[in-house]
Design a protein around this motif. Sequence first.
Motif, PDB file in Angstrom:
ATOM      1  N   ASN A 163      98.173 -74.348 -16.350  1.00 59.23           N
ATOM      2  CA  ASN A 163      96.768 -73.886 -16.356  1.00 59.23           C
ATOM      3  C   ASN A 163      96.050 -74.504 -15.172  1.00 59.23           C
ATOM      4  O   ASN A 163      94.952 -75.450 -15.508  1.00 59.23           O
ATOM      5  CB  ASN A 163      96.047 -74.027 -17.481  1.00 59.23           C
ATOM      6  N   THR A 167      93.574 -77.850 -14.820  1.00 63.42           N
ATOM      7  CA  THR A 167      94.394 -79.262 -15.047  1.00 63.42           C
ATOM      8  C   THR A 167      94.680 -79.848 -13.766  1.00 63.42           C
ATOM      9  O   THR A 167      94.928 -81.195 -13.569  1.00 63.42           O
ATOM     10  CB  THR A 167      95.629 -79.047 -15.879  1.00 63.42           C
ATOM     11  N   ASP A 191     102.325 -67.228 -18.329  1.00 62.71           N
ATOM     12  CA  ASP A 191     101.672 -67.926 -19.541  1.00 62.71           C
ATOM     13  C   ASP A 191     101.447 -66.955 -20.404  1.00 62.71           C
ATOM     14  O   ASP A 191     100.798 -65.806 -20.327  1.00 62.71           O
ATOM     15  CB  ASP A 191     100.457 -68.515 -18.998  1.00 62.71           C
ATOM     16  N   ARG A 193      99.293 -66.909 -22.519  1.00 65.28           N
ATOM     17  CA  ARG A 193      97.840 -66.972 -22.738  1.00 65.28           C
ATOM     18  C   ARG A 193      97.147 -66.194 -21.387  1.00 65.28           C
ATOM     19  O   ARG A 193      97.679 -66.791 -20.409  1.00 65.28           O
ATOM     20  CB  ARG A 193      97.189 -68.394 -22.832  1.00 65.28           C
ATOM     21  N   ASP A 210     108.335 -69.266 -24.948  1.00 62.28           N
ATOM     22  CA  ASP A 210     109.394 -69.792 -24.519  1.00 62.28           C
ATOM     23  C   ASP A 210     110.355 -68.843 -24.025  1.00 62.28           C
ATOM     24  O   ASP A 210     111.370 -68.942 -24.155  1.00 62.28           O
ATOM     25  CB  ASP A 210     110.266 -70.478 -25.882  1.00 62.28           C
ATOM     26  N   ASP A 212     110.822 -68.338 -20.960  1.00 66.81           N
ATOM     27  CA  ASP A 212     110.933 -68.585 -19.626  1.00 66.81           C
ATOM     28  C   ASP A 212     112.529 -68.732 -19.026  1.00 66.81           C
ATOM     29  O   ASP A 212     112.711 -68.000 -17.915  1.00 66.81           O
ATOM     30  CB  ASP A 212     110.155 -69.998 -19.245  1.00 66.81           C
ATOM     31  N   GLN A 288     103.374 -78.134 -18.393  1.00 72.50           N
ATOM     32  CA  GLN A 288     103.478 -78.259 -19.574  1.00 72.50           C
ATOM     33  C   GLN A 288     104.375 -77.173 -20.772  1.00 72.50           C
ATOM     34  O   GLN A 288     104.841 -77.138 -21.571  1.00 72.50           O
ATOM     35  CB  GLN A 288     102.325 -79.022 -20.512  1.00 72.50           C
ATOM     36  N   ASN A 575      99.569 -72.946 -30.040  1.00 77.44           N
ATOM     37  CA  ASN A 575      99.528 -73.372 -28.762  1.00 77.44           C
ATOM     38  C   ASN A 575      98.564 -74.395 -28.425  1.00 77.44           C
ATOM     39  O   ASN A 575      97.419 -74.268 -28.811  1.00 77.44           O
ATOM     40  CB  ASN A 575      99.461 -72.024 -27.755  1.00 77.44           C
ATOM     41  N   ARG A 578      94.976 -78.188 -22.792  1.00 77.38           N
ATOM     42  CA  ARG A 578      93.650 -78.881 -22.045  1.00 77.38           C
ATOM     43  C   ARG A 578      92.620 -78.205 -21.825  1.00 77.38           C
ATOM     44  O   ARG A 578      92.779 -76.899 -21.598  1.00 77.38           O
ATOM     45  CB  ARG A 578      94.286 -79.575 -20.892  1.00 77.38           C
ATOM     46  N   LEU A 579      91.482 -78.852 -21.895  1.00 77.45           N
ATOM     47  CA  LEU A 579      90.125 -78.345 -21.434  1.00 77.45           C
ATOM     48  C   LEU A 579      90.016 -78.532 -20.152  1.00 77.45           C
ATOM     49  O   LEU A 579      90.464 -79.896 -19.822  1.00 77.45           O
ATOM     50  CB  LEU A 579      89.124 -78.478 -22.335  1.00 77.45           C
ATOM     51  N   GLN A 582      87.733 -82.412 -20.260  1.00 75.50           N
ATOM     52  CA  GLN A 582      88.058 -83.771 -21.038  1.00 75.50           C
ATOM     53  C   GLN A 582      89.507 -84.123 -20.692  1.00 75.50           C
ATOM     54  O   GLN A 582      90.078 -83.379 -19.941  1.00 75.50           O
ATOM     55  CB  GLN A 582      88.196 -83.381 -22.231  1.00 75.50           C
TER      56      GLN A 582
HETATM   57  N1  LIG Z   1      91.208 -81.366 -17.539  1.00 73.83           N
HETATM   58  C1  LIG Z   1      92.381 -82.202 -17.786  1.00 73.83           C
HETATM   59  N2  LIG Z   1      93.279 -82.101 -16.761  1.00 73.83           N
HETATM   60  C2  LIG Z   1      94.513 -82.564 -17.006  1.00 73.83           C
HETATM   61  C3  LIG Z   1      94.652 -83.461 -18.128  1.00 73.83           C
HETATM   62  C4  LIG Z   1      93.679 -83.481 -19.085  1.00 73.83           C
HETATM   63  O1  LIG Z   1      93.732 -84.328 -20.049  1.00 73.83           O
HETATM   64  N3  LIG Z   1      92.448 -82.705 -19.004  1.00 73.83           N
HETATM   65  N4  LIG Z   1      95.751 -84.074 -18.423  1.00 73.83           N
HETATM   66  C5  LIG Z   1      96.795 -84.204 -17.385  1.00 73.83           C
HETATM   67  C6  LIG Z   1      98.153 -84.355 -17.963  1.00 73.83           C
HETATM   68  S1  LIG Z   1      98.859 -85.776 -18.269  1.00 73.83           S
HETATM   69  C7  LIG Z   1      99.158 -83.103 -17.886  1.00 73.83           C
HETATM   70  S2  LIG Z   1     100.532 -83.264 -18.370  1.00 73.83           S
HETATM   71  C8  LIG Z   1      98.746 -81.818 -17.421  1.00 73.83           C
HETATM   72  C9  LIG Z   1      98.967 -80.859 -18.142  1.00 73.83           C
HETATM   73  O2  LIG Z   1      98.624 -79.555 -17.259  1.00 73.83           O
HETATM   74  P1  LIG Z   1      99.190 -77.935 -17.715  1.00 73.83           P
HETATM   75  O3  LIG Z   1     100.806 -77.909 -18.170  1.00 73.83           O
HETATM   76  O4  LIG Z   1      98.588 -77.239 -16.575  1.00 73.83           O
HETATM   77  O5  LIG Z   1      98.225 -77.759 -19.112  1.00 73.83           O
HETATM   78  P2  LIG Z   1      98.361 -77.462 -20.528  1.00 73.83           P
HETATM   79  O6  LIG Z   1      97.035 -76.791 -20.874  1.00 73.83           O
HETATM   80  O7  LIG Z   1      99.004 -78.732 -21.357  1.00 73.83           O
HETATM   81  O8  LIG Z   1      99.452 -76.255 -20.735  1.00 73.83           O
HETATM   82  C10 LIG Z   1      99.496 -75.366 -19.707  1.00 73.83           C
HETATM   83  C11 LIG Z   1      99.812 -73.905 -20.272  1.00 73.83           C
HETATM   84  O9  LIG Z   1     101.019 -73.588 -20.928  1.00 73.83           O
HETATM   85  C12 LIG Z   1     101.103 -72.518 -21.499  1.00 73.83           C
HETATM   86  N5  LIG Z   1     102.187 -72.169 -22.054  1.00 73.83           N
HETATM   87  C13 LIG Z   1     102.446 -72.443 -23.731  1.00 73.83           C
HETATM   88  N6  LIG Z   1     103.794 -72.060 -23.933  1.00 73.83           N
HETATM   89  C14 LIG Z   1     104.361 -71.679 -22.896  1.00 73.83           C
HETATM   90  C15 LIG Z   1     105.494 -70.797 -22.684  1.00 73.83           C
HETATM   91  O10 LIG Z   1     106.310 -70.781 -23.713  1.00 73.83           O
HETATM   92  N7  LIG Z   1     105.719 -70.535 -21.435  1.00 73.83           N
HETATM   93  C16 LIG Z   1     104.829 -70.650 -20.360  1.00 73.83           C
HETATM   94  N8  LIG Z   1     105.147 -70.229 -19.256  1.00 73.83           N
HETATM   95  N9  LIG Z   1     103.507 -71.130 -20.745  1.00 73.83           N
HETATM   96  C17 LIG Z   1     103.562 -71.627 -21.947  1.00 73.83           C
HETATM   97  C18 LIG Z   1      99.678 -72.934 -22.261  1.00 73.83           C
HETATM   98  O11 LIG Z   1      99.224 -71.424 -22.834  1.00 73.83           O
HETATM   99  C19 LIG Z   1      98.880 -73.317 -21.259  1.00 73.83           C
HETATM  100  O12 LIG Z   1      98.076 -72.469 -20.571  1.00 73.83           O
HETATM  101  O13 LIG Z   1      97.128 -81.836 -16.906  1.00 73.83           O
HETATM  102  C20 LIG Z   1      96.796 -83.189 -16.350  1.00 73.83           C
HETATM  103  N10 LIG Z   1      95.421 -82.632 -16.070  1.00 73.83           N
END
Ligand SMILES: Nc1nc2c(c(=O)[nH]1)N[C@H]1C(S)=C(S)[C@@H](COP(=O)(O)OP(=O)(O)OC[C@H]3O[C@@H](n4cnc5c(=O)[nH]c(N)nc54)[C@H](O)[C@@H]3O)O[C@H]1N2
Length: 873
Positions: A163, A167, A191, A193, A210, A212, A288, A575, A578-579, A582
């Motif tokens: 997302n 993120t 995704d 979502r 899952d 993917d 993630q 599921n 992150r927001l 935060q």
């Molecule tokens: N605002 C903000 N930003 C951050 C962070 C934070 O705490 N806040 N934390 C940081 C950290 S440590 C990390 S690891 C990153 C994480 O960054 P991202 O991975 O982008 O964020 P997430 O919200 O954990 O999850 C991403 C997306 O995976 C989707 N998902 C769920 N299951 C599946 C699936 O089976 N397949 C697919 N293709 N998608 C799926 C979810 O719906 C979600 O929208 O963000 C970083 N950035």
Amino acid sequence: MAVKKIQTTCPYCGVGCGVVANKESIVGDKQHPANLGALCVKGSALKESLAMPSRLLYPKMQGKEISWDQATDEIAQRIHQAIQMHGPDSVAMYVSGQILTEDYYVANKLMKGYVGSANIDTNSRLCMSSAVAAHVRAFGEDVVPVNYEDIAHADLLVLIGANTAWTHPVLFRQIQQARENNPDLKLVVIDPRNTVTAEQADLHLAIENDGDVSLYNGLLRFLIDQNALDEGFIDASTEGFSEQVEEVKSEQYRLENVARALNLTLNEVTTFYRWFSHKAKVLTLFCQGINQSESGVDKGNAIINAHLASGKIGKQGCGPFSLTGQPNAMGGREVGGLANQLAVHRGFDTESVRLVKEYWQSPSIAAKPGLKAVDLFEAVEAGKIKVLWIMATNPVVSLPNSDQVRRALKGCDFVVVSDITEQSDVAEYADLVLPAAGWGEKQGMVTNSERRMSRQRAFLPAPGEAKPDWWAVTQVGKKLCSKLNCESGFEFDSEAAVFREFAGLSAINTNSNHLFDLSKFASISDEEYANWQPTQWPLDSEAPYRDGVFSTPSGKAQFVAVTAPSTVMNGWWLNTGRLRDQWHTMTRTGHIAKLAAGEVEPTIYVNKLSAETIGLQEGYCAAIRGISDESDSCIFAKVKFDDGLSGKQLFMSMHWAGRYGGQSQVNRTVSSVVDPISGQPAFKSSNVHIAAVQMQSYGIYVGQERDLPSCDYSSYQLDDNAAVTRFANLTKLDKSMFSVGQGEKLFRWDLPQGWMMVIGRQTGNQQQMTVTGVLLISPQPLEQDYTAITALIGKPLSLSSIISIAGEKAQSQLVCSCFRVTDKQIQTAIEEDGCVSLNQLQSKLKCGSNCGSCLPEVNKILKSYQTIAVSKA
Ligand SMILES: Nc1nc2c(c(=O)[nH]1)N[C@H]1C(S)=C(S)[C@@H](COP(=O)(O)OP(=O)(O)OC[C@H]3O[C@@H](n4cnc5c(=O)[nH]c(N)nc54)[C@H](O)[C@@H]3O)O[C@H]1N2
Ligand SMILES: Nc1nc2c(c(=O)[nH]1)N[C@H]1C(S)=C(S)[C@@H](COP(=O)(O)OP(=O)(O)OC[C@H]3O[C@@H](n4cnc5c(=O)[nH]c(N)nc54)[C@H](O)[C@@H]3O)O[C@H]1N2
Ligand code: SF4
Ligand SMILES: [Mo]
């Protein structure tokens, strides 16, 4: 005289933006190649982040202040005793992708070379370990083979399980910029979502959970069927292709079958496959949704396989791009901070073990991998770990099945926690807490998603007795060495000295195919280290693998045959993620008013139609209970409808913790199922029960701190003018349960939906009362606008203003945190003031004109009006 500005980096996500800072201002660093001056909403709020409500200032043993000397004596003594009585594996460390490379290096050295156990793991296990394992399987080394710059050169960007608009916002802005510069550049988002990121895409594939591996194996089959392989590259630079060809011959990867299994149309899947195959330059960015899965490592390899087969790797604008979560997760991987790595990208083969021990001249060396995070905490509960040192992570919130983690810590003989605040949830379980110097007070190296090493630099004094983590580790290290009667391996007088030793160790990679080699910096001077400018490794080439030679002994990349798991989730599934506003467990962002206004209390998102089938109502509490294993604790959260979620998919953020909403922390219901190879938890897919709860009372209290009855559900939000506590209780809350302090007066009103109490304190003038608190209680959720209530606090009590808030309803959602602009205001500007473009909206409301993190949401509202206009026409 102006205070000098220091170049440092943002302490949040792995984009690794440069900032220039002093105690007066913190802004983006225009010279830093990662961001060229841009910052997202969290980066823009760094200055406010420094005003933490509570800092840990002194070492404390069982709550009593002690000196650092006593504290480090005690830790060394406990470690030594445990080694003697129970062996090296009875000692463990659990560290974090948020410590600096130097902190990480000495912690790893202490555990693996001096304690003699690899029982050091990190929260990167929860974050990057699946990607690490996929890289090692395919490339022979944990290497991200892509640079940010590649985004500008790509023809197709695939964001899968990420997302990014929320993120990795500054990177997402670069994606948007690339699309503006090249209208032919396509964006595909994959995704389950419909996220804000997905809303921006040319094509959104809302796959099943899952799905993917199935999707990418199907892609490989399509590439084969369409003769879209790069056979020259496959022959020259890879091995194992034929095994994967056998796998994808299976019927399940036929286009129609993939589409059916993933609940997509044939057209959607074909469009994605055609784009991937026809476009010359393709990047797949993943995070993630890929890593945090039972099939996380296989997902990574399925993606890499498709890039290898089409030769879309090792070239500008091409490749699989694992986005790093934390600011220094990458640095941690370099030093060997995971329990299954030794150091400098080496594992536990005999040769590596010998070379590392020789370099360290250490008394012992771990010869086998240690326990991965989830197993580690199980071993703690089983009493096998006698001493546990936790540093810069909050596992009682962030690990799955978190009630188990609490039990484990309660039963452990000796728990040390290094943190910047005693209000982190884990500190409560510590026998000894160590005050860490935080961001801005400590210095060292961090490596971002594109392997770029930058310096974090101090620009503030550390408060009280707070010390950098590397220093704390070396003090313990020295004392342990003297107990072990060995030469001290911890005589470092600065971060620079630690960095030199680390760089020197990487010389063991010089004559191998491994790319990680910083040995050039083994004798870097203090001054050169101080003046360090952002530098990418490998040091001698533009980007990894441009020559088609990979890190494996044969130099060839490996296809890994991977099989799609069953994608069906039966019943309700949760599921999490992150927001936008935060950071993790809120210790660094929960107190910032403008960031807290985005999601004001623990919220569970659900599709409206699905919600109605089980009687869930918006604004009311739902109970969520895990059912997969023993993680069957129940939490309450407020229901909000989100039509971006399909069927029985639920979404909740991982953030709620501590006093902000600790009762509702989601990981109490998340099961500890992990990927069998990486050990990374499947945070994105837990089977749960959800049901409406009959709360007898809902309430809001705004105002000065006072004792409130403890409730079944509660959350806490800091706003500019006052704190807001929201609560709900299974039994009825009675007026008599709320008392007021001396010199305060109470005014009560019965409202149509409940009652309201205003608390005032007499000021100088006998007639004049100042409002100190407002309390509203109702059998239904309260819809009052909390900002109207917070505005009354500290002001003279006037009847008219009080009565008006009783009727004031909150109906808007915050969009722009920087300028506090709501969706309602944007709608009004469009409907009533005739704004038709982003420019016009910005000149009226300023929304999105600071960090730009909300631009996707602002554009979405604009677009919805454009769609209405088009459909009317
Ligand atoms: N605002 C903000 N930003 C951050 C962070 C934070 O705490 N806040 N934390 C940081 C950290 S440590 C990390 S690891 C990153 C994480 O960054 P991202 O991975 O982008 O964020 P997430 O919200 O954990 O999850 C991403 C997306 O995976 C989707 N998902 C769920 N299951 C599946 C699936 O089976 N397949 C697919 N293709 N998608 C799926 C979810 O719906 C979600 O929208 O963000 C970083 N950035
Ligand atoms: N359900 C669910 N759970 C998840 C995830 C998910 O998507 N869903 N994501 C997982 C992922 S990817 C991650 S990265 C983890 C993150 O989870 P955690 O690492 O547990 O979260 P943080 O809140 O970042 O914890 C950092 C702690 O270090 C402290 N701290 C800050 N700076 C310093 C410092 O310089 N030194 C020291 N010693 N302490 C410091 C902070 O106060 C805080 O207590 O959560 C994981 N948990
Ligand atoms: S994108 Fe935001 S959180 Fe990430 S490093 Fe840049 S400013 Fe910090
Ligand atoms: Mo993460």
